[in-house]
Design an enzyme around this catalytic site. Structure first.
Site, PDB file in Angstrom:
ATOM      1  CB  ILE A  86     -27.271   4.323  -8.014  1.00  0.00           C
ATOM      2  CG1 ILE A  86     -27.247   4.435  -6.489  1.00  0.00           C
ATOM      3  CG2 ILE A  86     -26.676   5.554  -8.671  1.00  0.00           C
ATOM      4  CD1 ILE A  86     -25.839   4.501  -5.877  1.00  0.00           C
ATOM      5  CB  CYS A  87     -30.303   7.353  -6.284  1.00  0.00           C
ATOM      6  SG  CYS A  87     -31.118   8.682  -5.373  1.00  0.00           S
ATOM      7  N   GLY A  88     -32.557   7.627  -7.856  1.00  0.00           N
ATOM      8  CA  GLY A  88     -33.687   7.971  -8.715  1.00  0.00           C
ATOM      9  C   GLY A  88     -33.651   7.337 -10.077  1.00  0.00           C
TER      10      GLY A  88
END
Length: 208
Positions: free
Chosen positions: A111-113
């Site tokens: 998730i995300c970065g």
């Protein structure tokens, strides 16, 4: 409380985004509403055994070091977002470990970065995936998967789960789907309750 045979492993590192994994880990560990009785042990994995500090200032002492983690001993590897994913290559060993998991047929959730991190490893080029925006991934050296990008809250493709930074509930939903912990009806109700505050979903969960 009985536990599943293999634990779920969660990567931990400085600047980890606290809000991105809590729905998934709390409900996997609780065992509540699960299709079969039992819960998952949650094991944190650091690059070293030294404590890390999350974005929210919480201090976590890893249970295990990354070099000791093997796919055959795990049910799932979760890679949370963190500022460090965009600050250099310090977390690249986690992306390489994700490759080993996927090669072994063991699921990975990013998730995300962390999605950018596995993009640089080339793990998105041949899999459907999502992120905050496709332009974020296109800025990553080594990414060649724009044609497989999906503009959705979270995406499950085989053994890979991806989500953007604003979708922790959808991220958890796809983790639950891949691990088959809930029946379809319960999974739908769980998401409606926690993502949309749909009170009618509570009755379905209580019946489960």
């Amino acid at each position: 409380m009985t536990t599943k045979t293999k634990p779920v492993h969660v990567a931990v590192y400085d600047t980890l985004a606290d809000w991105e994994t809590g729905h998934a880990t709390a409900h996997l560990r609780s065992g509540r509403f699960h299709r079969e009785s039992g819960s998952y042990e949650i094991v944190t994995v650091g690059l070293t055994g030294e404590p890390v500090t999350t974005a929210g200032g919480m201090r976590i002492v890893p249970d295990l070091t990354l070099d000791a983690l093997t796919p055959q001993d795990s049910s799932l590897l979760i890679l949370p977002g963190a500022d460090l994913w965009d600050a250099g290559d310090d977390l690249a060993p986690y992306a390489r470990k994700a490759r080993a998991f996927l090669d072994a047929g063991v699921p990975v959730a990013a998730i995300c970065g962390a999605v950018a991190g596995i993009a640089r490893e080339g793990l998105l080029d041949d899999r459907d995936h999502t992120s905050a925006v496709v332009q974020y991934l296109e800025a990553q050296q080594g990414y060649g998967g724009a044609k497989r990008y999906q503009d959705r809250d979270a995406v499950l493709d085989g053994d890979l789960i991806t989500a953007g930074p604003t979708e922790p509930v959808a991220f958890a939903r796809e983790i639950f789907r891949r691990l088959d912990v809930y029946t379809p009806e319960v999974l739908d109700a769980w998401y409606r309750l926690f993502a949309k505050s749909d009170a009618s979903a509570y009755e379905v969960l209580m019946a489960a």
